[in-house]
Design a protein around this motif. Sequence first.
Motif, PDB file in Angstrom:
ATOM      1  N   SER A  38      50.181  42.374  44.229  1.00  0.00           N
ATOM      2  CA  SER A  38      51.646  42.379  44.309  1.00  0.00           C
ATOM      3  C   SER A  38      52.110  42.602  45.746  1.00  0.00           C
ATOM      4  N   ARG A  39      51.481  43.548  46.413  1.00  0.00           N
ATOM      5  CA  ARG A  39      51.850  43.784  47.810  1.00  0.00           C
ATOM      6  C   ARG A  39      51.487  42.587  48.698  1.00  0.00           C
ATOM      7  N   LEU A  40      50.337  41.962  48.372  1.00  0.00           N
ATOM      8  CA  LEU A  40      49.950  40.777  49.141  1.00  0.00           C
ATOM      9  C   LEU A  40      50.948  39.642  48.946  1.00  0.00           C
ATOM     10  N   LEU A  41      51.435  39.485  47.725  1.00  0.00           N
ATOM     11  CA  LEU A  41      52.432  38.438  47.462  1.00  0.00           C
ATOM     12  C   LEU A  41      53.750  38.747  48.164  1.00  0.00           C
ATOM     13  N   GLN A  42      54.114  40.002  48.164  1.00  0.00           N
ATOM     14  CA  GLN A  42      55.352  40.367  48.862  1.00  0.00           C
ATOM     15  C   GLN A  42      55.249  40.064  50.367  1.00  0.00           C
ATOM     16  N   ALA A  43      54.031  40.321  50.894  1.00  0.00           N
ATOM     17  CA  ALA A  43      53.862  40.014  52.323  1.00  0.00           C
ATOM     18  C   ALA A  43      53.965  38.515  52.593  1.00  0.00           C
ATOM     19  N   ALA A  44      53.378  37.705  51.707  1.00  0.00           N
ATOM     20  CA  ALA A  44      53.466  36.252  51.894  1.00  0.00           C
ATOM     21  C   ALA A  44      54.903  35.766  51.749  1.00  0.00           C
ATOM     22  N   GLN A  45      55.640  36.334  50.780  1.00  0.00           N
ATOM     23  CA  GLN A  45      57.044  35.940  50.604  1.00  0.00           C
ATOM     24  C   GLN A  45      57.878  36.310  51.835  1.00  0.00           C
ATOM     25  N   VAL A  65      46.186  42.954  54.845  1.00  0.00           N
ATOM     26  CA  VAL A  65      44.813  42.494  54.679  1.00  0.00           C
ATOM     27  C   VAL A  65      43.841  43.598  55.053  1.00  0.00           C
ATOM     28  N   LEU A  66      44.130  44.283  56.129  1.00  0.00           N
ATOM     29  CA  LEU A  66      43.256  45.362  56.558  1.00  0.00           C
ATOM     30  C   LEU A  66      43.283  46.538  55.574  1.00  0.00           C
ATOM     31  N   ASN A  67      44.367  46.676  54.841  1.00  0.00           N
ATOM     32  CA  ASN A  67      44.487  47.779  53.870  1.00  0.00           C
ATOM     33  C   ASN A  67      43.530  47.619  52.684  1.00  0.00           C
ATOM     34  N   HIS A  88      37.833  41.173  60.110  1.00  0.00           N
ATOM     35  CA  HIS A  88      37.899  40.047  61.049  1.00  0.00           C
ATOM     36  C   HIS A  88      39.147  39.225  60.821  1.00  0.00           C
ATOM     37  N   PHE A  89      39.497  39.024  59.563  1.00  0.00           N
ATOM     38  CA  PHE A  89      40.728  38.302  59.245  1.00  0.00           C
ATOM     39  C   PHE A  89      41.940  39.010  59.828  1.00  0.00           C
ATOM     40  N   ALA A  90      41.980  40.301  59.671  1.00  0.00           N
ATOM     41  CA  ALA A  90      43.139  41.042  60.182  1.00  0.00           C
ATOM     42  C   ALA A  90      43.251  40.918  61.702  1.00  0.00           C
ATOM     43  N   LYS A  91      42.087  40.916  62.356  1.00  0.00           N
ATOM     44  CA  LYS A  91      42.104  40.790  63.817  1.00  0.00           C
ATOM     45  C   LYS A  91      42.598  39.426  64.249  1.00  0.00           C
ATOM     46  N   VAL A  92      42.123  38.363  63.596  1.00  0.00           N
ATOM     47  CA  VAL A  92      42.538  36.999  63.960  1.00  0.00           C
ATOM     48  C   VAL A  92      44.014  36.795  63.687  1.00  0.00           C
ATOM     49  N   ILE A  93      44.461  37.302  62.551  1.00  0.00           N
ATOM     50  CA  ILE A  93      45.875  37.129  62.210  1.00  0.00           C
ATOM     51  C   ILE A  93      46.751  37.881  63.202  1.00  0.00           C
ATOM     52  N   ASP A  94      46.291  39.028  63.618  1.00  0.00           N
ATOM     53  CA  ASP A  94      47.081  39.796  64.582  1.00  0.00           C
ATOM     54  C   ASP A  94      47.149  39.074  65.924  1.00  0.00           C
ATOM     55  N   GLU A  95      46.048  38.397  66.281  1.00  0.00           N
ATOM     56  CA  GLU A  95      46.057  37.640  67.538  1.00  0.00           C
ATOM     57  C   GLU A  95      46.953  36.415  67.459  1.00  0.00           C
ATOM     58  N   GLN A 189      36.536  40.073  38.635  1.00  0.00           N
ATOM     59  CA  GLN A 189      35.776  40.539  39.796  1.00  0.00           C
ATOM     60  C   GLN A 189      35.518  39.396  40.780  1.00  0.00           C
ATOM     61  N   PHE A 190      35.406  38.181  40.268  1.00  0.00           N
ATOM     62  CA  PHE A 190      35.246  37.030  41.153  1.00  0.00           C
ATOM     63  C   PHE A 190      36.603  36.562  41.695  1.00  0.00           C
ATOM     64  N   ARG A 191      37.584  36.540  40.787  1.00  0.00           N
ATOM     65  CA  ARG A 191      38.912  36.079  41.224  1.00  0.00           C
ATOM     66  C   ARG A 191      39.525  37.041  42.240  1.00  0.00           C
ATOM     67  N   LYS A 192      39.141  38.290  42.167  1.00  0.00           N
ATOM     68  CA  LYS A 192      39.684  39.269  43.110  1.00  0.00           C
ATOM     69  C   LYS A 192      39.326  38.878  44.542  1.00  0.00           C
ATOM     70  N   LYS A 193      38.091  38.451  44.733  1.00  0.00           N
ATOM     71  CA  LYS A 193      37.683  38.026  46.070  1.00  0.00           C
ATOM     72  C   LYS A 193      38.300  36.683  46.449  1.00  0.00           C
ATOM     73  N   ILE A 194      38.385  35.815  45.429  1.00  0.00           N
ATOM     74  CA  ILE A 194      38.960  34.492  45.713  1.00  0.00           C
ATOM     75  C   ILE A 194      40.436  34.622  46.084  1.00  0.00           C
ATOM     76  N   ILE A 195      41.173  35.410  45.285  1.00  0.00           N
ATOM     77  CA  ILE A 195      42.603  35.563  45.542  1.00  0.00           C
ATOM     78  C   ILE A 195      42.837  36.316  46.838  1.00  0.00           C
ATOM     79  N   THR A 196      41.880  37.164  47.209  1.00  0.00           N
ATOM     80  CA  THR A 196      42.034  37.885  48.474  1.00  0.00           C
ATOM     81  C   THR A 196      41.724  36.987  49.673  1.00  0.00           C
ATOM     82  N   LEU A 197      40.752  36.106  49.529  1.00  0.00           N
ATOM     83  CA  LEU A 197      40.315  35.285  50.659  1.00  0.00           C
ATOM     84  C   LEU A 197      41.017  33.930  50.736  1.00  0.00           C
ATOM     85  N   GLU A 198      41.321  33.331  49.589  1.00  0.00           N
ATOM     86  CA  GLU A 198      41.862  31.973  49.598  1.00  0.00           C
ATOM     87  C   GLU A 198      43.243  31.885  50.258  1.00  0.00           C
ATOM     88  N   PRO A 199      44.162  32.802  50.000  1.00  0.00           N
ATOM     89  CA  PRO A 199      45.446  32.707  50.731  1.00  0.00           C
ATOM     90  C   PRO A 199      45.289  32.860  52.241  1.00  0.00           C
TER      91      PRO A 199
END
Length: 714
Positions: A38-45, A65-67, A88-95, A189-199
């Motif tokens: 939910s928080r990830l979706l709010q951030a994307a919105q 993402v870092l959280n 690593h994702f958080a670092k790239v996004i911040d850059e 457990q699989f979708r958790k990683k997919i939903i976290t990484l795919e966006p």
Amino acid sequence: MPGMDRLPLEEALEDSPQTRCLLGVFEEDSSLFDSYSSRLLQAAQRLHAAQTELSAATQNLSRQVLNYTSQHFPLGGDDEVMTSTVQHFAKVIDELSSQHAIVSSQLADAVMFPIMQFREKELADILSLRQMMTAATVELDGAIIKYSRLSKRRDNEKVRGEVSEDVYSCRKKLHQVSLQYYAALNALQFRKKIITLEPMLGYLQAQMSFFRMGSEYLTPQVEQFVSNICTSVQSVRGELDAEQGATAVTTEALQEASDALYCPDPIGEPDRTLTQRAGYLFLRQKTGLVSFTWERLFFFTQGGNLMSQRRDALAGGLVMDLDNCSVMAAEPDDRRNCFQITVFDGKRSVILQADSRKDCEEWIATISNISRQIYLAEDPQALAAQVQRVAMNAVTPSPSFQERHNILRPITSPSSWGSVSMPTDTPSSHPSSPEPKGPSQPLVALGTPIQFDISPGNEEEEEVKEEGAASPTGRRHNPFGEGESGGDAQDCVLHQLFVVRFLGCMAVNPESSIDAPAIYETMRQVMAARAIHSIFRMAEFHLLITSQSLRLIDPQTQVTRITFPVDQVGACISHKDNPRLFGFIIHGIGGRQTAGECRVPQVVQPSCYVFESNDEGEKICDSVGLAKQISLHTNLERRVSEGERKKQKEIEKEQRVSEDERERQKEIEKDLEQQSRLISASSKSIDLSPADRNVRSDTAVPGMDEENGAESEA
């Protein structure tokens, strides 16, 4: 990616507390990931809505993402690969947060849509399945309680069929919903990683396509990182597809294999070689003076202990110690498929109800194996199977056992009516004799049934009771000895009480009733018959041993069910391998009155009674031997005292006769003296003259005439 934690689909039907606890961990994990998504979706919105504030929104996304690394997920929280990837994702996004300007359409398609679809479909389905599973659990509990309350009378087959169908449908519904719910949580457990990484991947791809013109901002390392993440996501997706396929196959196989288990009373033979058992049972608890309630708990055996656990509890509690306990089938008035467990000292017992007859018999066999401490062996199931196989092979008598004791059988004479052969334990009591000719006599009477319960006495037993044999009685026993008659005063010399369970009795052959072999053979046949015919119920009694008799007393009503006179008890021997088993032989000689008042002796056929005790059988045998010795000494003393009393009565009788003789002699002497006095008086009256006689008559005192007349007559 490392291996994922999964819910075992095979345990969905059992629904044990351990599975429920594991399910709670998965539900907690899904709740935390729901909050995170939910928080990830709010951030994307926010990123999509605030294009002008793209830098701030990208920075917030980087923080979210870092959280992920600080969420402390119960499952998969120690995934270092995932943690490093997210960092690593958080670092790239911040850059790249200062370089994003136009990503509206890419963010809507690649970032927001997967998360929204996941939340609207996957998480909503998990929540719906959770509610359906809760409702199905409540329905199944109600159906099982309704089925367990059915009456034992088979007068309404329609109601019984409806209730059974209700249990079947509810159990099948719960199993299907549980399988779907477990599969959804495993897939999460699989979708958790997919939903976290795919966006994040979509976001980076959008940024790469937008800034492809400015390749100076993109380095080969970033491209390699993105390529690796794409490969990882595809690998996880492939694992998800394989897991879903395997889950579908396993679900279908489990449904087909569990179709027979949906029935409340499955068909099949129980497994009597178990040494561990687990499952739901109803526990009978006393709530008032005469009221009881039944509570459904999860019971399991742990070593030699019986444990219970509620469905939502984290751990179980001890119910009782099963070592040296006794278990038998019970028949309460309101329930079926019940059995009772009693501790070794007989002070505590519990009554449990199983869902079916098969479960009840398996529980009884398992607890019986644990009571014999079979679970301590290296291969307990093989040992239990061996014990069961030996019991099955012990149906027919062993010829070698009979031949081994042929030489020990006493030679009985048909004319020996007045006594029964009672072999002793010394070797001299069995002199060596040539082997008898003809076929060997069996130790037990052929063709006689085995009695597994003590039944009330009939008319024949009352006749035997009058003739001196063992007979049942309905007299209530007073354990404190109050109100007893004077004839039972000597019972105070020996008064011992033991808790025993009656296993069975058989008639033994009177022509070859050697006590020890006959008792061992009776024990073997009784235990074999119980194992073959699945007879686990044993009547419990209090064995009261006194110097006059052995009494079996009902522990609930304190009524004496049967009495054995001590002088008719033969040898009492305990089993060599199982010291809690013991038996004794009852000998009896009676007689019947004929029309000619001639009492013809009749030999009552000996019987062997087999019991199981909480104590060692050797103690009970010693008590029986002590009772026989006391009875023998008491009978000898009684005979001596009766002889002395008889002699004293004869002496007193002789004294009374001599006194009567002296009295009669005195009376005779007195009569003779009076007669001599009368004769002398009559002789004097004859010697007087007539004149003197007249004078005498004139001067006589009035009343003397009568005396003289009487004297003359004399």
